[in-house]
Motif scaffolding. Structure first.
Motif, PDB file in Angstrom:
ATOM      1  N   ASP A  13       0.818  -1.213   0.000  1.00 25.76           N
ATOM      2  CA  ASP A  13       0.000   0.000   0.000  1.00 25.76           C
ATOM      3  C   ASP A  13       0.853   1.263   0.000  1.00 25.76           C
ATOM      4  O   ASP A  13       0.484   2.270  -0.597  1.00 25.76           O
ATOM      5  CB  ASP A  13      -0.929   0.011   1.220  1.00 25.76           C
ATOM      6  N   LYS A  14       1.983   1.209   0.645  1.00 26.14           N
ATOM      7  CA  LYS A  14       2.864   2.378   0.724  1.00 26.14           C
ATOM      8  C   LYS A  14       3.395   2.760  -0.662  1.00 26.14           C
ATOM      9  O   LYS A  14       3.417   3.938  -1.029  1.00 26.14           O
ATOM     10  CB  LYS A  14       4.013   2.095   1.675  1.00 26.14           C
ATOM     11  N   ASN A  15       3.800   1.778  -1.442  1.00 27.99           N
ATOM     12  CA  ASN A  15       4.307   2.051  -2.787  1.00 27.99           C
ATOM     13  C   ASN A  15       3.210   2.547  -3.724  1.00 27.99           C
ATOM     14  O   ASN A  15       3.419   3.419  -4.555  1.00 27.99           O
ATOM     15  CB  ASN A  15       4.976   0.804  -3.369  1.00 27.99           C
ATOM     16  N   VAL A  16       2.018   1.973  -3.591  1.00 31.03           N
ATOM     17  CA  VAL A  16       0.883   2.395  -4.413  1.00 31.03           C
ATOM     18  C   VAL A  16       0.518   3.844  -4.087  1.00 31.03           C
ATOM     19  O   VAL A  16       0.254   4.653  -4.982  1.00 31.03           O
ATOM     20  CB  VAL A  16      -0.314   1.447  -4.232  1.00 31.03           C
ATOM     21  N   ASP A  17       0.502   4.187  -2.803  1.00 28.07           N
ATOM     22  CA  ASP A  17       0.199   5.557  -2.401  1.00 28.07           C
ATOM     23  C   ASP A  17       1.270   6.530  -2.903  1.00 28.07           C
ATOM     24  O   ASP A  17       0.952   7.637  -3.361  1.00 28.07           O
ATOM     25  CB  ASP A  17       0.092   5.661  -0.875  1.00 28.07           C
ATOM     26  N   ALA A  18       2.517   6.130  -2.835  1.00 27.22           N
ATOM     27  CA  ALA A  18       3.600   6.994  -3.318  1.00 27.22           C
ATOM     28  C   ALA A  18       3.498   7.207  -4.817  1.00 27.22           C
ATOM     29  O   ALA A  18       3.699   8.321  -5.324  1.00 27.22           O
ATOM     30  CB  ALA A  18       4.956   6.382  -2.956  1.00 27.22           C
ATOM     31  N   LEU A  19       3.161   6.144  -5.540  1.00 28.39           N
ATOM     32  CA  LEU A  19       3.004   6.256  -6.993  1.00 28.39           C
ATOM     33  C   LEU A  19       1.807   7.137  -7.344  1.00 28.39           C
ATOM     34  O   LEU A  19       1.890   7.972  -8.252  1.00 28.39           O
ATOM     35  CB  LEU A  19       2.857   4.857  -7.605  1.00 28.39           C
ATOM     36  N   ALA A  20       0.716   6.997  -6.623  1.00 27.64           N
ATOM     37  CA  ALA A  20      -0.467   7.824  -6.868  1.00 27.64           C
ATOM     38  C   ALA A  20      -0.156   9.288  -6.571  1.00 27.64           C
ATOM     39  O   ALA A  20      -0.556  10.193  -7.323  1.00 27.64           O
ATOM     40  CB  ALA A  20      -1.630   7.343  -6.018  1.00 27.64           C
ATOM     41  N   HIS A  21       0.574   9.527  -5.481  1.00 30.75           N
ATOM     42  CA  HIS A  21       0.967  10.898  -5.137  1.00 30.75           C
ATOM     43  C   HIS A  21       1.885  11.484  -6.217  1.00 30.75           C
ATOM     44  O   HIS A  21       1.742  12.648  -6.603  1.00 30.75           O
ATOM     45  CB  HIS A  21       1.659  10.932  -3.777  1.00 30.75           C
ATOM     46  N   LEU A  22       2.818  10.674  -6.709  1.00 30.09           N
ATOM     47  CA  LEU A  22       3.716  11.117  -7.771  1.00 30.09           C
ATOM     48  C   LEU A  22       2.949  11.473  -9.033  1.00 30.09           C
ATOM     49  O   LEU A  22       3.215  12.506  -9.671  1.00 30.09           O
ATOM     50  CB  LEU A  22       4.763  10.039  -8.068  1.00 30.09           C
ATOM     51  N   LEU A  23       1.967  10.668  -9.386  1.00 26.99           N
ATOM     52  CA  LEU A  23       1.150  10.956 -10.568  1.00 26.99           C
ATOM     53  C   LEU A  23       0.329  12.232 -10.373  1.00 26.99           C
ATOM     54  O   LEU A  23       0.162  13.020 -11.310  1.00 26.99           O
ATOM     55  CB  LEU A  23       0.239   9.770 -10.889  1.00 26.99           C
ATOM     56  N   ASP A  24      -0.173  12.448  -9.152  1.00 23.95           N
ATOM     57  CA  ASP A  24      -0.900  13.687  -8.869  1.00 23.95           C
ATOM     58  C   ASP A  24       0.005  14.912  -8.997  1.00 23.95           C
ATOM     59  O   ASP A  24      -0.392  15.935  -9.557  1.00 23.95           O
ATOM     60  CB  ASP A  24      -1.512  13.647  -7.461  1.00 23.95           C
ATOM     61  N   VAL A  25       1.220  14.794  -8.489  1.00 21.28           N
ATOM     62  CA  VAL A  25       2.177  15.903  -8.569  1.00 21.28           C
ATOM     63  C   VAL A  25       2.539  16.187 -10.021  1.00 21.28           C
ATOM     64  O   VAL A  25       2.611  17.340 -10.441  1.00 21.28           O
ATOM     65  CB  VAL A  25       3.428  15.610  -7.707  1.00 21.28           C
ATOM     66  N   ILE A  26       2.753  15.140 -10.804  1.00 25.29           N
ATOM     67  CA  ILE A  26       3.083  15.326 -12.228  1.00 25.29           C
ATOM     68  C   ILE A  26       1.917  15.973 -12.965  1.00 25.29           C
ATOM     69  O   ILE A  26       2.112  16.882 -13.775  1.00 25.29           O
ATOM     70  CB  ILE A  26       3.480  13.975 -12.868  1.00 25.29           C
ATOM     71  N   ALA A  27       0.697  15.538 -12.699  1.00 20.83           N
ATOM     72  CA  ALA A  27      -0.481  16.127 -13.340  1.00 20.83           C
ATOM     73  C   ALA A  27      -0.613  17.606 -12.958  1.00 20.83           C
ATOM     74  O   ALA A  27      -0.917  18.458 -13.811  1.00 20.83           O
ATOM     75  CB  ALA A  27      -1.737  15.359 -12.957  1.00 20.83           C
ATOM     76  N   HIS A  28      -0.390  17.915 -11.690  1.00 21.29           N
ATOM     77  CA  HIS A  28      -0.452  19.313 -11.243  1.00 21.29           C
ATOM     78  C   HIS A  28       0.631  20.150 -11.924  1.00 21.29           C
ATOM     79  O   HIS A  28       0.376  21.273 -12.363  1.00 21.29           O
ATOM     80  CB  HIS A  28      -0.303  19.378  -9.724  1.00 21.29           C
ATOM     81  N   TYR A  29       1.850  19.609 -12.022  1.00 21.76           N
ATOM     82  CA  TYR A  29       2.956  20.303 -12.686  1.00 21.76           C
ATOM     83  C   TYR A  29       2.621  20.579 -14.150  1.00 21.76           C
ATOM     84  O   TYR A  29       2.848  21.690 -14.652  1.00 21.76           O
ATOM     85  CB  TYR A  29       4.236  19.483 -12.575  1.00 21.76           C
ATOM     86  N   LEU A  30       2.086  19.584 -14.840  1.00 25.76           N
ATOM     87  CA  LEU A  30       1.725  19.776 -16.252  1.00 25.76           C
ATOM     88  C   LEU A  30       0.627  20.830 -16.404  1.00 25.76           C
ATOM     89  O   LEU A  30       0.647  21.633 -17.336  1.00 25.76           O
ATOM     90  CB  LEU A  30       1.308  18.451 -16.880  1.00 25.76           C
ATOM     91  N   GLY A  31      -0.333  20.824 -15.471  1.00 23.30           N
ATOM     92  CA  GLY A  31      -1.373  21.857 -15.501  1.00 23.30           C
ATOM     93  C   GLY A  31      -0.790  23.249 -15.309  1.00 23.30           C
ATOM     94  O   GLY A  31      -1.188  24.200 -15.988  1.00 23.30           O
ATOM     95  N   LEU A  32       0.169  23.393 -14.400  1.00 18.34           N
ATOM     96  CA  LEU A  32       0.826  24.683 -14.188  1.00 18.34           C
ATOM     97  C   LEU A  32       1.618  25.113 -15.418  1.00 18.34           C
ATOM     98  O   LEU A  32       1.639  26.294 -15.772  1.00 18.34           O
ATOM     99  CB  LEU A  32       1.734  24.622 -12.962  1.00 18.34           C
ATOM    100  N   ARG A  33       2.276  24.163 -16.068  1.00 22.64           N
ATOM    101  CA  ARG A  33       3.041  24.492 -17.291  1.00 22.64           C
ATOM    102  C   ARG A  33       2.104  24.971 -18.395  1.00 22.64           C
ATOM    103  O   ARG A  33       2.428  25.901 -19.131  1.00 22.64           O
ATOM    104  CB  ARG A  33       3.836  23.275 -17.781  1.00 22.64           C
ATOM    105  N   VAL A  34       0.942  24.349 -18.519  1.00 22.73           N
ATOM    106  CA  VAL A  34      -0.036  24.777 -19.523  1.00 22.73           C
ATOM    107  C   VAL A  34      -0.514  26.191 -19.217  1.00 22.73           C
ATOM    108  O   VAL A  34      -0.602  27.037 -20.118  1.00 22.73           O
ATOM    109  CB  VAL A  34      -1.216  23.776 -19.593  1.00 22.73           C
TER     110      VAL A  34
END
Length: 117
Positions: A5-26
């Motif tokens: 569960d810890k790795n899945v949560d970290a991966l989900a958090h990483l994907l959220d951060v990447i999505a937020h970063y891409l939104g900011l770049r747009v």
């Protein structure tokens, strides 16, 4: 390892951060395009207004010069003299169009569109 569960949560958090970063770049790209468009449009409007004012000034100076020359040569010769002067000026501007217009416009657009904020 990825099943915990810890790795899945970290991966989900990483994907959220990447999505937020891409939104900011747009958003940043949109704001940059808007800022550069505003600069370009305001420069075009300024050039148009300056062209109109210069045309008015040139018209007034032409009429004054025609009357001044007319005191010596007559109105027809004065008008023809001014037409000849404008023809010579037009030929000079046409022959020097790259130096007078194209290069400064290319420099302006290159500086505007490629500048780093």
């Amino acid at each position: 390892m990825l099943s915990s569960d810890k790795n899945v949560d970290a991966l989900a958090h990483l994907l959220d951060v990447i999505a937020h970063y891409l939104g900011l770049r747009v958003e940043y790209t949109k704001l940059t395009i808007i800022a550069k468009s505003v600069k370009l449009i305001s420069a075009a409007i300024l050039a148009f207004v300056m062209l109109l004012l210069t045309a008015g000034i040139l018209l007034c100076l032409s009429v004054g010069a025609a009357y001044w020359i007319a005191t010596t040569f007559g109105i027809i010769q004065a008008s023809l003299t001014l037409a000849g002067i404008y023809l010579i000026a037009m030929i000079i501007v046409y022959l020097g169009r790259k130096v007078f217009f194209e290069r400064p416009i290319v420099r302006f657009l290159t500086k505007l569109l490629l500048e780093k904020n």
